[in-house]
Every structure is written in structure tokens, then in C-alpha cells.
Design an enzyme around this catalytic site. Structure first.
Site, short mmCIF file in Angstrom:
data_model
loop_
_atom_site.label_atom_id
_atom_site.label_comp_id
_atom_site.label_asym_id
_atom_site.label_seq_id
_atom_site.Cartn_x
_atom_site.Cartn_y
_atom_site.Cartn_z
N GLU A 155 -0.39 -13.18 1.07
CA GLU A 155 -1.17 -13.11 -0.17
C GLU A 155 -0.44 -13.82 -1.30
O GLU A 155 -1.03 -14.58 -2.08
CB GLU A 155 -1.40 -11.64 -0.58
CG GLU A 155 -2.42 -10.91 0.25
CD GLU A 155 -2.64 -9.48 -0.25
OE1 GLU A 155 -3.56 -8.83 0.25
OE2 GLU A 155 -1.88 -9.04 -1.15
N GLY B 222 0.79 -1.22 0.00
CA GLY B 222 0.00 0.00 0.00
C GLY B 222 0.81 1.26 0.00
O GLY B 222 0.56 2.18 -0.78
N GLU B 223 1.79 1.37 0.87
CA GLU B 223 2.56 2.60 0.99
C GLU B 223 3.34 2.90 -0.29
O GLU B 223 3.59 4.05 -0.62
CB GLU B 223 3.50 2.52 2.18
CG GLU B 223 2.77 2.48 3.53
CD GLU B 223 3.74 2.43 4.69
OE1 GLU B 223 4.97 2.48 4.43
OE2 GLU B 223 3.31 2.32 5.84
N ASP B 224 3.76 1.83 -1.01
CA ASP B 224 4.56 2.02 -2.23
C ASP B 224 3.72 2.52 -3.41
O ASP B 224 4.15 3.39 -4.17
CB ASP B 224 5.25 0.72 -2.62
CG ASP B 224 6.43 0.38 -1.71
OD1 ASP B 224 6.80 1.25 -0.90
OD2 ASP B 224 6.94 -0.75 -1.82
N THR B 225 2.53 1.96 -3.57
CA THR B 225 1.83 2.18 -4.85
C THR B 225 0.35 2.50 -4.73
O THR B 225 -0.31 2.73 -5.75
CB THR B 225 1.96 0.93 -5.74
OG1 THR B 225 1.26 -0.17 -5.12
CG2 THR B 225 3.40 0.56 -5.99
N ARG B 226 -0.21 2.52 -3.51
CA ARG B 226 -1.66 2.66 -3.39
C ARG B 226 -2.17 3.91 -4.10
O ARG B 226 -3.20 3.87 -4.79
CB ARG B 226 -2.06 2.70 -1.92
CG ARG B 226 -3.59 2.83 -1.73
CD ARG B 226 -3.96 2.98 -0.26
NE ARG B 226 -3.52 1.85 0.54
CZ ARG B 226 -4.18 0.69 0.60
NH1 ARG B 226 -5.29 0.52 -0.09
NH2 ARG B 226 -3.71 -0.29 1.35
N GLY C 288 -4.20 -7.17 12.50
CA GLY C 288 -3.37 -8.24 13.00
C GLY C 288 -2.32 -8.68 12.01
O GLY C 288 -2.09 -8.06 10.98
#
Length: 1011
Positions: free
Chosen positions: A95, A29-33, A61
Site C-alpha cells: 500500500e 490492523g492489529e495495532d490501531t484498527r 494472499g
């Protein structure tokens, strides 16, 4: 895409899975969201794909949620975006582990994207990825096996085929990714049903015509074929395969349907612009919108089942589409596609036997094989369907689950009452025809399937149906095919459609039909002996004589009959009347002594009564203004001919074998317009029925006197025949050819074979248009004349020249003969090669026992292999030579045609091409056994046409091609063959000395025969 490593596994079985999501994207998320991934989701949404978007609220969690695991399992395409910090997230690695498990799941596809890292860094787990895993190993010391598993899963996914987009424009790369997703999903979700067979190769052929790699132009391809042949199925399969390569696409299967052109335009705009059905009601506005909005998009448009009016009203032009766009137009009518100026037309062919078998099995047995008890019946069904997919599907579905008895019953019913679902589809094309075209279609379906097109054209022309354009229209609408040999071919189901249309007025009463083609139907009509007012045409041709006899009087009640052809049909009783509407009457073995007195032949165009019992056609004179031809050959009881002064348009008359004909003096009178009569054949026979003479003149001219005197009355009038082009005086016992023959300046064909003259007159040189001269069997001919000079090239339907000097045993000064012959050939070639219509051939038969050395490729026997044809521009054709001999033998009896069966042609391995019969005859009393040469020249264009079906790749690939000659009968032998590629310079340099340079010095002595 990065294709260095093996791609993800996919399966066509995905069509059986109901996926909840089209796409799942795994990312850090932080890289490409808010950058790359956000743009990717937006592009997928614009293509209307359902993509699972990981909400940050789901991440609670350390462990991945059940909902995420279910989302991965329920997604068709799994995209992994590898970024610098991806491996540092245990959530991402969990994932990834689940995604790696899906690599082998049928139907799921995994696509890796390398965002700001290199594929090598991820695959080898170096730099950021190496540091991340070291940290995981420190953190999970008690669970190192889990970390090792993550390493392996990462390597598996990273080694799949994907995209390296580091340092590349994101917009363009996202477009490529979305196109690939579209392609994969369209291929999976729009895969044609399982019952489609034989489609893969056709789709590939059609795809090649689209030239998809050419991205700067707009290309339009048409698909045509008969109804039910699979045009729409083919287009649908191709659409599923390639639509993902375009910015937008649409498939309109019924162009207007229940609506008008505006709705169709709105459908195209809605599907291509992805904006739903727009609120537009003005045709000008919709047209302008199409022109302005589509020009910047690369679109794929498929228009199915269109006609020319629909295309005009749709008003969509290729110049309105963006670069790289493609349009596919589907129609039964090829002319519509040509008029729209499509770049290529793909003609869909019938299924071959293997594909037809497979399709039928899937429908009738729900498997790929035939149950044992149904083998023979399946063959009957497939024979009936003749490779038409619609018929195979309909019949297979109908017969599924039925027993053998029911199959047999259904097949019997099919022959009497064709399946409605099939006929309704086929009839659409018939209903779209003009009235005259419908008549042509019905005539072909009832009478002319498998007949030579030239013969059919003649009959249709007599019927007033404008066959030139009519046949062309039927070909364009895929209702008939005219094959390479000129035969008209109609699919059996289309033939059955035409006949069912004829029958539908009253299925059980043939006398009410417009046409009769079946012997039993005609027999039933004659038994009823009732009026048949609708009947216009009857053609019954039987090869064997029937045991039954029909009542002739029934024909008297067919007052509107226009076409009557009877062969192998026996009649009894009296014929009191024949329709005065008759335009064509052909009745072999006509059983009555005359035509009915009430018969008015003023509409009759051709009258053919071969082998008839007729004594006299009619008393007195009748109006015959439309009569063009009359054939009463072998009517051995004919004693008197009618007056033909009222037949000003008579072109040909055949009285061969009419041995009792005596009162013919009136035929010596010229008709009012003698130019209309172009051909007359008459064989006057003695009691022994031996051939007497054959005479061909531009108007009727017969003489019943003694043989030796015939020339006396025949030739004095020759100078008046200024338009005479074809003159046949063969076997007329001519002892001298008068000098006046040179006055026939229009003469092209002259046959003087079988006569007794010693020489030809010098005036023969004046025949400047002469292209064929036949002197075969002139056994007293000693001196060969100078041949005429040519000033014009070949013209007409038969662009060829010929010279036949066969079985002339007393011919002397052969050297002079050769000089004349070769000079004549070279002169013709030089003149002809200057003409724009440079197609034709020359064939010459002359005495000779040695092939000239000029033919630099020679071989013993009846064939010779050809080397690759020249590619230089000066190549003008090929010359061939055959040395052959005919021997005197008890079997050397002339057959019915009188031809020596000597032919030549080309063949390729196991393929036999077209062979040409050399037009020389053989007599029963042939006593001279001598060698002859056939000299043949084919222009380059003639040669290409000759072999185009044997060498489809062109004449540069002649591997296996042979020139062959053979004498099948009578007793004969082809001794040697030779050939030479001919160039322009050969014509300038060639002479008799060069022709025979290298041959033995005794050559000239071989051919000189003394008295």
C-alpha cells in the site's frame, strides 16, 4: 503538524478530478484498527467525508488486491498511520509503495501520522522498523530490489510533513488531523471558478480582519460594496479557505429567500450541527436552540445579502456562539453592519485595470490575452465597465465569439440601452431607498457626479431633500463616494442606472422626463414646444457657445419646473412665463430685459443672472420670503433694482460690474429683519470698469456717491452691527478708520487692505474675537497698533487665524510690529491649546528678510525635508517659515481672482498633497520690491490631517516628506524655508529675543523704512 520536512505536493487541478473517496487510510490492523484508526474514521464520518475503510475480508494472499489499488488512486487525501508493526506487514508496504507513487500526482495529498513510533525511528528505519526490514531481506533473498524499493518508499513518505502523536491525547490530535483534512478538501473542492481574478490579496486582507489566531473571543466582520462588485465571491473564497478551521460552518447566501426567519434559523442549525433540516416551527424554540446548541461550538457563519429587518428577525447574537467563532455579514448597506456593531467593515473595491483586463479576456476570448483586432474595442468595454466585475463578466460573455462589427454595434447599443442583467442587480439598492433618497440619487446621476459635495448639499437643501442624511445614506449603501477633497463620485453604471430610470417613463420623449441634462434633449423639447408637465429640473452647462438657438417660449410650458441652471445655451424669441415653482434659477447671459411679468418668485431661494441683458427684474414689489441670495453681477444693462423689503431672509447680494445701476436709494432702507442678511458684494465701476470698492456687511448697505465720501455714510452705523462677524472694507480709499470700529465685539474677520490710513485706532484692541486681520497694500500705514487679547479658542468650520501685512512700505518701528505679532500668535496658541478642539493653524505675512534662528531647520530654496515627528506627549505642532520676494514687473498684472499665487503645502517624493493659497493680492501699480516672511503654525491634529494621505503609516514615518512653498505668478521667488517641531514648553519660553537669537545684529535695520 511535524513540519521539519517538506510537505506533500498538492495541486489546484484537483478540482478537475472526480475523486471516488475523500480519504484513504493505510494502517496496521492489529495495532490501531479498534483504537486510534477507529476514532479517526468516526471523526471523518462526522464531518461527512467519504473515507475508504479497508475491510479485513479483502486481505487474501500475499499481494494487495486490485480494489485496494483503485481505492488509493481514487482518493483525494492519503493518510498513512505508522505504528510499531506497520513495516512488518508486506500488505502495508505494498500500500505504501502505491501511496508513494501518488506523491507527485496532481491533486493528491499524502499525510503521515506517527502513532506509537517516533518520526526518526521510521525515517532512519531503526528499532522495530530495522528488525522488520532485516526479516524481509531474509525472506525475500531473491527479491532484494523489492525490499530496497520499500525502504525508499518508506523514507519518502516518512519525510513528508505530518503528525507525531506519540504520548499525546488522541482526541485533540484527531481533531487537528480532521481540521487539516477539511481545510485541504474544502480548498480543493470549493476552489472558486477559474474566471475569478484579483481575489487572493483581498481574501488575505479580509482574513487578517478576522484575527483567526485569537481563539478566545467571537469576532464579527462585515463586507460591503456596491452591487456586482464581488462581495459574495470574496466571502465564498474566504469561506473555502478557512471553514476547515472550525467545528462547524454554514454559508447562507439568501437569508430568507422564499421562506421566513424560522427556516433561515433551521438552515443555520442544520449546517452547523450537521443534523439536516429540523422539524421546528416555533420561533421561540428555534431561537432557544440556537442559543444553547451553538455556544459550545467554534463555528463560522456567513450571512449574505442581508438587511436590518432580516438580522433582527434572525435573532442571532455573538454571545450565543462558542469561543473562537467568526461571523461574516455581507450587505450593500454599511449602516446595517455598523448597527449590528461588527468589529470591522471591509469595503470591497473595484478591480484595478490589470485585473479587469484579465477577467475580461477570460470571458470574451477564453484566454489571457486580447486578439489584435479587438484591442481598441476592449478598451472601450473596460472603460464602460469601470472595474465592476459583474459588468465585465456579463459583457465579456455576451461578446464572446462575435466579430468586430458586432462588437461595435453592441457598444453603441449599450450607450443607449444598458445591459438589463447589470441594471437589474444595481437597481436593487435603488429600490430599497426612501422617496427623498431616490430623488437625491436621481439628481446626482443626472447632474452632480464629480461636483463638490458642499455645492450639491446647498442645491439639494433648496430642493427640500434633506441632503445631510440623504447623502450619508447613499454613501452607506455604496451608491456614491465622497472623496477626500469633498467631491461626489458615482460609478458610471450607477449614473447610467439613474438616467435610465428617468428615461423609462417614455424613452423617446424627453419632455415627459422629470430631469433634463443633455443639450440635445433640451433642444428637442424646445423644438416640439409642447407642455412638459413632469419636468422638475434642468441643468445644462456648456463650455463653448453653441451654434444653434433654442426657442425660449418652450420654457413657458414647464409649469412644474423647480430647478433651472443654464450656461452656454442661446435662446431667442419671447419668454412669456416662468414656473412659479422655481426654487433655484441660474441663467448665465440671460438674454431678455426683464423676467416675465407673470413670474411669481415667492418660492425662489436663489436667483443668479450673471452677465445678463436684464435692465430691471420686475416692476413693483413681489413676495420674496424664501429668497436667500441674489447675484446679478456683470449685468451691464441693469439700471434699477427692485424693492427688497419683502425679502426678510436675504443673506447675500452680488451687484459686481453693474455699471449702469443708478436707482439704489431704496436699498439704504434696512429690511425688517436685518440680521438675516449676512453678506453683500458690490463693485461699483467707473466707465473704465476699474475696481471701485468691495463691501461686505451683515445686511444690504450700498452707496453710489464719490469714493472719498463713502466712509462718511458707511461707518457711523457700524455700532449697530452687533452681530457682524465678517467686515471687508478693502480698497475703499479710507483715510482714517474711526474709533467706533472697536464696538464690533463679534467681529472675527476684518479686511482693511488697500486703504490710505496712517494708523489704526486704539479701539482695535477691543475686538476680542478677531482672528483674521488683513492690512495688505496699506501703503501709508506707518504705525502698527496693539492687537486684541484672546480669551477663546477657535470655533466654527475654519479654525484658523491670520495676519497679513504685505506691501506696507512706510511701516516704521518694525521691532514693535514684531513684538505685537509674535505676542499675538503665542497668546492665540496658548488659549487655543487649552480648548478640547485642538485643531487649527495660524498664518502671518510680515515684512522681513531673514528667517529667525528659532526655526532650527532651514534650507535655501522653496522646500525643506522634514525629520521624523516627535513622539513625546508635549509635542503640539509644527512651525514653518518662508522668506519670499515679489518683484515689480510688466507681468505683475492681477488675474481675474486678484490673488498673488503664493501657496504652501507638503509633498512626498512624487506625491503632491494639498496646497494652501495665501490670501494676499497683487496690484498693477506695485512699485516696492521688498522681502517678506510667511510664518505658519499647524497644530498637531491639523498637521496630521494635512499629510495623512501622504503618510498612511502615520507621522512617525515621514521619510521623503517635504514642506514646500512656491510663487507661480507673478514674478516672485521663494528664497528660503525653515521649520521647527513645537512643544508646550516653547510657548512658555518663546519671546522676540529668543526668536531671533543667533541672527545678525543688523537684522532690525533691514526693515525700518524712513519717509
Amino acid at each position: 503538524m511535524d513540519n521539519h520536512h517538506k510537505g506533500a505536493q498538492t495541486s489546484s487541478s484537483s478540482s478537475c478530478m472526480n475523486w471516488k473517496y475523500d480519504v484513504f487510510v493505510s494502517f496496521h490492523g492489529e495495532d490501531t484498527r479498534n483504537t486510534f484508526t477507529d476514532h479517526l474514521f468516526g471523526a471523518l464520518e462526522r464531518r461527512s467525508f467519504v473515507a475508504f475503510r479497508d475491510d479485513i475480508k479483502l486481505r487474501k494472499g500475499e499481494n494487495i488486491s486490485t480494489e485496494l489499488l483503485q481505492a488509493i488512486e481514487g482518493s483525494n487525501i492519503l493518510i498513512v498511520v505508522f505504528s510499531k508493526n506497520y513495516a512488518s506487514s508486506t500488505w502495508c508496504l505494498q500500500e505504501l509503495a502505491k501511496i508513494a507513487d501518488c506523491i507527485e500526482v496532481p491533486g493528491q495529498t499524502v499525510l503521515p501520522i506517527f502513532y506509537d513510533v517516533t518520526p526518526s525511528e521510521v525515517r532512519k528505519q531503526t528499532e522495530n522498523y530495522g528488525k522488520a526490514f532485516l526479516e524481509h531481506e531474509q525472506r525475500f533473498k531473491q527479491h532484494l530490489q523489492m525490499v530496497q524499493s520499500w525502504r525508499e518508499d518508506l523514507a519518502r513518505v516518512a519525510n513528508l510533513s505530518g503528525w507525531d502523536i506519540s504520548n499525546r491525547p488522541q482526541y485533540g490530535e484527531i481533531g487537528k488531523i480532521v481540521n487539516e483534512v477539511t481545510r485541504l478538501l474544502d480548498h480543493k473542492l470549493l476552489t472558486p471558478p477559474d474566471d475569478i481574478v484579483g481575489m487572493q490579496s483581498r481574501v488575505e486582507e479580509l482574513e487578517k480582519l478576522l484575527l483567526l489566531d485569537s481563539i478566545d473571543d467571537v469576532r464579527v466582520v462585515g463586507i460591503c460594496g456596491m452591487g456586482g462588485i464581488g462581495k459574495s465571491t470574496l466571502a465564498t473564497s474566504l469561506y473555502c479557505r478557512i471553514s476547515g478551521q472550525f467545528d462547524a460552518s454554514c454559508f447562507i447566501d439568501e437569508l430568507f429567500g422564499d421562506y421566513g426567519p424560522i427556516e433561515a434559523q433551521k438552515q443555520i442549525l442544520g449546517q452547523t450541527l450537521n443534523e439536516g433540516i429540523m422539524q421546528l416551527y416555533n420561533p421561540v424554540m428555534t431561537t432557544n436552540l440556537m442559543r444553547t446548541r451553538l455556544r459550545h461550538k467554534k463555528v463560522l457563519i456567513v450571512l449574505d445579502n442581508v438587511d436590518v429587518k432580516q438580522l433582527d428577525k434572525l435573532a442571532i447574537k455573538r454571545e450565543w456562539l462558542g469561543a473562537g467563532s467568526r461571523m461574516i455579514i455581507i450587505s450593500r448597506d454599511e449602516h446595517i453592519l455598523i448597527e449590528y456593531e461588527v468589529d470591522k467593515v471591509y469595503k470591497v473595491q473595484l478591480l484595478d485595470s490589470e485585473d479587469a483586463h484579465q477577467l475580461f479576456c477570460r470571458k470574451a476570448f477564453k484566454c489571457n490575452y486580447i486578439t489584435r483586432d479587438y484591442m481598441e474595442l476592449t478598451g472601450e468595454v473596460l472603460t464602460y465597465a469601470k472595474g465592476l466585475p459583474l459588468a465585465i463578466k456579463v459583457l465579456g460573455s455576451f461578446l464572446f465569439g462575435r466579430d468586430v462589427c458586432e462588437w461595435r454595434s453592441a457598444l453603441v447599443r449599450l450607450r443607449e440601452n444598458p445591459e438589463k442583467d447589470i441594471m437589474d442587480v444595481l437597481r436593487i439598492s435603488y429600490d430599497a431607498l426612501r422617496d427623498t433618497e431616490k430623488e437625491i440619487f436621481l439628481d446626482i446621476s443626472c447632474f452632480f457626479h464629480g461636483k463638490l459635495s458642499s455645492y450639491v448639499e446647498d442645491l439639494l437643501d433648496i430642493r427640500g431633500f434633506y441632503p445631510k442624511i440623504g447623502l450619508r445614506v447613499l454613501v452607506e449603501k455604496s451608491l456614491i463616494i465622497i472623496d477626500q477633497n469633498g467631491f461626489i463620485i458615482m460609478h458610471d453604471l450607477l449614473q447610467e442606472l439613474g438616467r435610465s430610470i428617468v428615461r423609462e417613463v417614455s424613452p423617446k420623449e424627453p419632455r415627459k422626463w422629470s430631469r433634463l441634462w443633455d443639450y440635445e434633449d433640451l433642444h428637442n423639447v424646445t423644438l416640439q414646444n409642447m407642455a412638459a408637465e413632469n419636468l422638475e429640473a434642468i441643468i445644462i452647462i456648456r463650455r463653448d457657445d453653441p451654434e444653434t438657438t433654442m426657442k425660449a417660449d418652450a420654457l413657458s410650458k414647464m409649469n412644474h419646473l423647480k430647478l433651472l441652471i443654464l450656461k452656454g445655451v442661446n435662446f431667442s424669441g419671447r419668454l412669456n412665463h416662468l414656473s412659479s415653482e422655481l426654487q433655484y434659477l441660474s441663467w448665465e447671459k440671460y438674454p431678455f430685459p426683464c423676467l416675465p411679468p407673470s413670474f411669481r418668485p415667492d418660492k425662489l431661494v436663489e436667483l443668479i443672472l450673471k452677465h445678463s441683458s436684464i435692465k430691471q427684474l420686475w416692476e413693483g414689489s413681489k413676495l420674496l420670503h424664501n429668497l436667500r441670495g441674489m447675484d446679478l453681477s456683470n449685468s451691464k444693462n441693469l439700471i434699477k433694482m427692485p424693492e427688497l423689503r419683502e425679502a426678510p431672509n436675504l443673506e447675500w447680494l452680488d451687484l459686481k460690474g453693474c455699471i449702469k445701476l443708478s436707482q439704489i436709494n431704496q436699498l439704504l432702507e434696512k429690511p425688517k429683519d436685518e440680521e438675516h442678511v449676512e453678506r453683500l458684494e458690490m463693485n461699483q465701476q467707473q466707465a473704465t470698469s476699474s475696481l471701485y470698492k468691495v463691501l461686505t456687511l451683515p445686511f444690504e448697505f450700498m452707496y453710489s456717491g464719490r469714493r472719498e465720501d463713502s466712509i462718511g455714510l458707511l461707518l457711523p452705523d457700524l455700532p449697530h452691527f452687533s452681530c457682524l462677524r465678517h467686515l471687508d472694507l478693502s480698497f475703499c480709499n479710507l483715510r482714517q478708520v474711526p474709533d467706533v470700529i472697536g464696538w464690533l465685539h463679534a467681529l472675527e474677520d476684518l479686511n482693511l487692505g488697500g486703504n490710505n490710513f496712517i494708523s489704526l485706532p486704539p479701539s482695535i484692541k477691543e475686538l476680542s474675537k478677531l482672528r483674521v486681520l488683513n492690512l495688505e497694500h496699506c501703503k501709508d500705514l506707518r504705525y502698527f497698533p496693539e492687537l486684541p487679547s484672546r480669551t477663546q479658542g477657535w470655533v466654527g468650520r475654519r479654525p484658523h487665524a491670520g495676519l497679513y501685512i504685505f506691501n506696507c512700505p512706510k511701516l516704521r518701528v518694525i521691532e514693535h510690529c514684531y513684538d505685537v505679532v509674535f505676542s499675538w500668535m503665542i497668546q492665540i496658541l496658548k488659549v487655543h491649546m487649552r480648548s478640547p478642539f485642538c485643531k487649527g493653524r495660524i498664518q502671518v505675512v510680515i515684512p522681513g528678510a531673514q528667517i529667525p534662528m528659532w526655526f532650527n531647520k532651514q534650507n535655501m530654496g522653496g522646500s525643506i525635508s522634514l525629520d521624523p515627528s516627535p513622539t513625546i506627549s508635549s509635542w503640539i505642532g509644527v512651525a514653518c517659515c518662508v522668506e519670499f520676494v515679489v518683484r515689480d514687473s510688466p507681468t505683475n498684472l492681477e488675474d481675474e481672482r486678484g490673488f498673488l499665487h503664493f501657496c504652501y503645502g507638503f509633498n512626498m517624493k512624487n506625491q503632491v498633497g494639498n496646497f494652501t493659497l495665501v490670501p494676499i493680492h497683487i496690484e498693477k501699480d506695485l512699485t516696492v520690491e521688498s522681502d517678506h516672511l510667511l510664518l505658519l503654525f499647524l497644530t498637531q491634529k491639523e498637521f496630521r490631517d494635512y499629510v495623512k494621505y501622504l503618510v498612511p503609516k502615520g507621522t512617525n514615518d515621514l521619510d521623503g516628506l517635504k514642506f514646500s512653498a512656491e510663487i507661480s505668478r507673478p514674478q516672485g521667488e521663494v528664497k528660503k524655508c525653515g521649520y521647527r517641531w513645537v512643544f508646550k514648553e516653547d510657548l512658555e519660553q518663546l519671546n522676540l529675543q529668543m526668536m531671533y537669537s543667533g541672527n545678525t545684529s543688523t537684522r532690525r535695520h533691514k526693515f525700518i523704512t524712513d519717509d
